[in-house]
Motif scaffolding. Structure first.
Motif, PDB file in Angstrom:
ATOM      1  N   GLU A 160       0.780  -1.312  -0.002  1.00  0.00           N
ATOM      2  CA  GLU A 160      -0.158  -0.266  -0.052  1.00  0.00           C
ATOM      3  C   GLU A 160       1.067   1.584   0.252  1.00  0.00           C
ATOM      4  N   ASP A 161       2.283   0.943   0.301  1.00  0.00           N
ATOM      5  CA  ASP A 161       2.994   2.651   0.305  1.00  0.00           C
ATOM      6  C   ASP A 161       4.265   2.314   0.680  1.00  0.00           C
ATOM      7  N   GLU A 162       4.609   1.051  -0.777  1.00  0.00           N
ATOM      8  CA  GLU A 162       6.140   0.596  -1.440  1.00  0.00           C
ATOM      9  C   GLU A 162       5.666   0.698  -3.385  1.00  0.00           C
ATOM     10  N   TYR A 163       6.631   0.850  -3.911  1.00  0.00           N
ATOM     11  CA  TYR A 163       6.730   0.418  -5.028  1.00  0.00           C
ATOM     12  C   TYR A 163       7.396   0.682  -6.132  1.00  0.00           C
ATOM     13  N   TYR A 184       5.780  11.834  -9.403  1.00  0.00           N
ATOM     14  CA  TYR A 184       5.968  10.361  -8.769  1.00  0.00           C
ATOM     15  C   TYR A 184       5.411  10.766  -7.636  1.00  0.00           C
ATOM     16  N   HIS A 185       5.458  11.050  -6.504  1.00  0.00           N
ATOM     17  CA  HIS A 185       4.933  11.708  -4.991  1.00  0.00           C
ATOM     18  C   HIS A 185       3.441  11.789  -5.552  1.00  0.00           C
ATOM     19  N   THR A 186       2.837  12.626  -6.500  1.00  0.00           N
ATOM     20  CA  THR A 186       1.551  12.716  -6.684  1.00  0.00           C
ATOM     21  C   THR A 186       0.802  11.240  -6.865  1.00  0.00           C
ATOM     22  N   TYR A 187       1.464  10.628  -7.443  1.00  0.00           N
ATOM     23  CA  TYR A 187       0.449   9.146  -8.233  1.00  0.00           C
ATOM     24  C   TYR A 187       1.078   8.264  -6.843  1.00  0.00           C
ATOM     25  N   ALA A 188       1.965   8.620  -6.362  1.00  0.00           N
ATOM     26  CA  ALA A 188       2.284   7.003  -4.990  1.00  0.00           C
ATOM     27  C   ALA A 188       0.812   7.735  -3.441  1.00  0.00           C
ATOM     28  N   GLU A 189       0.430   8.936  -4.051  1.00  0.00           N
ATOM     29  CA  GLU A 189      -0.550   9.275  -3.041  1.00  0.00           C
ATOM     30  C   GLU A 189      -1.526   9.538  -3.343  1.00  0.00           C
ATOM     31  N   ALA A 190      -2.107   9.049  -4.720  1.00  0.00           N
ATOM     32  CA  ALA A 190      -3.107   8.244  -5.131  1.00  0.00           C
ATOM     33  C   ALA A 190      -3.535   6.571  -5.125  1.00  0.00           C
ATOM     34  N   ILE A 191      -2.091   6.795  -5.695  1.00  0.00           N
ATOM     35  CA  ILE A 191      -2.738   4.708  -5.290  1.00  0.00           C
ATOM     36  C   ILE A 191      -2.455   4.495  -3.559  1.00  0.00           C
ATOM     37  N   TYR A 192      -1.938   5.263  -2.821  1.00  0.00           N
ATOM     38  CA  TYR A 192      -1.560   4.741  -1.001  1.00  0.00           C
ATOM     39  C   TYR A 192      -4.128   5.147  -1.285  1.00  0.00           C
ATOM     40  N   ASN A 193      -4.336   6.197  -1.273  1.00  0.00           N
ATOM     41  CA  ASN A 193      -5.635   6.167  -1.288  1.00  0.00           C
ATOM     42  C   ASN A 193      -6.798   5.693  -1.630  1.00  0.00           C
ATOM     43  N   SER A 194      -6.111   5.209  -3.014  1.00  0.00           N
ATOM     44  CA  SER A 194      -7.290   4.220  -3.400  1.00  0.00           C
ATOM     45  C   SER A 194      -6.799   3.215  -3.088  1.00  0.00           C
ATOM     46  N   ILE A 201      -6.230  -6.448  -0.513  1.00  0.00           N
ATOM     47  CA  ILE A 201      -5.136  -6.419  -0.962  1.00  0.00           C
ATOM     48  C   ILE A 201      -4.257  -6.695  -2.128  1.00  0.00           C
ATOM     49  N   GLY A 202      -4.414  -8.198  -0.882  1.00  0.00           N
ATOM     50  CA  GLY A 202      -2.865  -8.734  -1.237  1.00  0.00           C
ATOM     51  C   GLY A 202      -2.958  -9.339  -2.726  1.00  0.00           C
ATOM     52  N   GLY A 203      -3.770  -9.220  -2.740  1.00  0.00           N
ATOM     53  CA  GLY A 203      -4.080 -10.594  -4.203  1.00  0.00           C
ATOM     54  C   GLY A 203      -4.013  -9.454  -5.374  1.00  0.00           C
ATOM     55  N   LEU A 204      -3.891  -7.819  -5.593  1.00  0.00           N
ATOM     56  CA  LEU A 204      -4.054  -6.840  -5.954  1.00  0.00           C
ATOM     57  C   LEU A 204      -2.854  -6.604  -6.670  1.00  0.00           C
ATOM     58  N   LEU A 205      -1.149  -6.419  -5.633  1.00  0.00           N
ATOM     59  CA  LEU A 205      -0.457  -6.320  -5.567  1.00  0.00           C
ATOM     60  C   LEU A 205       0.482  -6.640  -6.914  1.00  0.00           C
ATOM     61  N   ALA A 206       1.534  -6.352  -7.595  1.00  0.00           N
ATOM     62  CA  ALA A 206       2.645  -6.996  -8.162  1.00  0.00           C
ATOM     63  C   ALA A 206       3.942  -7.939  -7.431  1.00  0.00           C
ATOM     64  N   GLN A 207       4.335  -8.627  -8.077  1.00  0.00           N
ATOM     65  CA  GLN A 207       4.803  -9.341  -7.497  1.00  0.00           C
ATOM     66  C   GLN A 207       6.500  -8.604  -7.230  1.00  0.00           C
ATOM     67  N   ARG A 208       7.015  -8.855  -5.933  1.00  0.00           N
ATOM     68  CA  ARG A 208       8.168  -7.863  -6.201  1.00  0.00           C
ATOM     69  C   ARG A 208       9.573  -8.245  -7.193  1.00  0.00           C
ATOM     70  N   THR A 209      10.212  -7.524  -7.868  1.00  0.00           N
ATOM     71  CA  THR A 209      11.379  -8.208  -8.602  1.00  0.00           C
ATOM     72  C   THR A 209      12.303  -7.508  -7.911  1.00  0.00           C
ATOM     73  N   TYR A 258      12.729   1.737  -5.954  1.00  0.00           N
ATOM     74  CA  TYR A 258      12.345   1.261  -5.388  1.00  0.00           C
ATOM     75  C   TYR A 258      12.431   2.971  -4.516  1.00  0.00           C
ATOM     76  N   TYR A 259      10.164   3.184  -4.448  1.00  0.00           N
ATOM     77  CA  TYR A 259       9.685   3.895  -3.679  1.00  0.00           C
ATOM     78  C   TYR A 259       8.596   4.170  -2.775  1.00  0.00           C
ATOM     79  N   ARG A 260       9.049   4.415  -1.191  1.00  0.00           N
ATOM     80  CA  ARG A 260       8.349   4.127  -0.256  1.00  0.00           C
ATOM     81  C   ARG A 260       6.985   6.153  -0.404  1.00  0.00           C
ATOM     82  N   TYR A 261       6.233   5.146  -0.103  1.00  0.00           N
ATOM     83  CA  TYR A 261       4.814   6.651  -0.481  1.00  0.00           C
ATOM     84  C   TYR A 261       5.337   7.391   1.392  1.00  0.00           C
ATOM     85  N   ILE A 262       5.559   8.607   2.096  1.00  0.00           N
ATOM     86  CA  ILE A 262       5.488   9.290   3.136  1.00  0.00           C
ATOM     87  C   ILE A 262       4.751  10.147   3.305  1.00  0.00           C
ATOM     88  N   PRO A 263       2.859   9.841   3.496  1.00  0.00           N
ATOM     89  CA  PRO A 263       2.994  11.563   3.499  1.00  0.00           C
ATOM     90  C   PRO A 263       3.494  12.776   3.870  1.00  0.00           C
TER      91      PRO A 263
END
Length: 304
Positions: free
Chosen positions: A239-242, A261-271, A282-290, A296-301
């Motif tokens: 939910e907060d890692e991309y 990208y921070h703007t989009y990460a915020e939108a993903i976080y809220n979604s 949410i687990g079934g909607l996430l991508a596998q870690r490469t 790597y980007y972690r969203y921090i409000p």
């Protein structure tokens, strides 16, 4: 949309709702889970279409030969023709890939329909990506518009037949997925217009080296307002890692990542928060870690 794109679809819807006062948002659900999850949200202005509603014998016949992505590309013209046929009041359609996000009102693009039938967006590759023109073509099929008229129906029918015949994630002479067929539109039909402005389909392949800034709520790229940004190949890991782009290092300024990208990460976080509130796992909607994890980007409000 497939399960892997549900979170992005919700973020996209929210961006449209923020910047458009009147719209209909059509989503083709490629599986029943996607339909169920989105339907449970009860989003206004959203029309969910099950994939079997638009499939015909020709599509069903070639379906086993295509990957999920390839079949989605194959369906694109069929979906647009279906919407025009089923919703007589719809006179202008803008197709946007699910990983595209609005930063401003798209009305300038719709205004072009007053003069033109079909709208194409140029890749606008920067120098380091110029080699892709030969293989992937001049135009990006992620943003493409059609008006209800003979020119559009001609383009869509031609595109549909070509995609039925060949639509694969491969580069062969004069073909790539559903994309290189777009180069034939202006040679075969009237009213086809190419939008060269970078703000209508900005992406990693055309923003490197550009001057990017913010003025109040608007984002500008070389003094052109950003309307659509194409977050191609961005992976949602939690939910907060991309991973912002899975193919290579972004090589972007920190300020660009912060503005776009921070703007989009915020939108993903809220979604994700909205989906969890509706009871979605949410687990079934996430991508596998490469293994690479280039970006790597972690969203921090920002208020934390």
């Amino acid at each position: 949309a497939t399960r892997e794109y549900v979170i992005k679809a919700v973020a996209q819807y929210q961006s449209i709702k923020r910047h458009s006062s009147s719209f209909m948002f059509f989503v083709c659900c490629m599986d029943e889970d996607t339909y169920r999850i989105l339907n449970r949200l009860g989003l206004k202005e959203v029309v969910l279409i099950r994939v079997n509603e638009i499939e015909d014998k020709e599509l069903i016949k070639i379906k086993p030969e295509r990957s999920t992505a390839e079949y989605c590309w194959t369906l694109k013209p069929q979906l647009l023709l279906y919407i025009f046929k089923s919703y007589s009041h719809v006179d202008r359609l803008l197709y946007i890939d699910t990983d595209i996000f609005l930063f401003a009102d798209p009305q300038p693009l719709y205004d072009l329909f007053d003069k033109y039938s079909v709208l194409l967006t140029h890749h606008n590759f920067t120098r380091e990506f110029n080699y892709l023109y030969k293989g992937k073509g001049k135009f990006n099929a992620g943003v493409i518009g059609f008006k209800r008229d003979e020119n559009s129906f001609g383009c869509l029918s031609f595109w549909r037949m070509e995609c039925l015949s060949w639509c694969y994630d491969a580069i062969v002479p004069n073909k790539f997925a559903d994309q290189k067929y777009l180069e034939e539109f202006s040679m075969r039909f009237k009213g086809v217009y190419t939008i060269n402005g970078i703000g209508f389909n900005a992406a990693i392949w055309n923003i490197r080296g550009k001057l990017i800034g913010r003025n109040k709520d608007d984002v500008w790229i070389d003094n052109k307002k950003l309307i659509f940004y194409h977050f191609s190949s961005l992976l949602i890991l939690s939910e907060d890692e991309y991973d912002l782009w899975k193919w290579d290092r972004l090589k972007l300024k920190d300020s660009t990542i912060d503005i776009i990208y921070h703007t989009y990460a915020e939108a993903i976080y809220n979604s994700v928060a909205l989906l969890k509130k509706s009871g979605t796992d949410i687990g079934g909607l996430l991508a596998q870690r490469t293994k690479t994890g280039f970006n790597y980007y972690r969203y921090i409000p920002k208020n934390k």
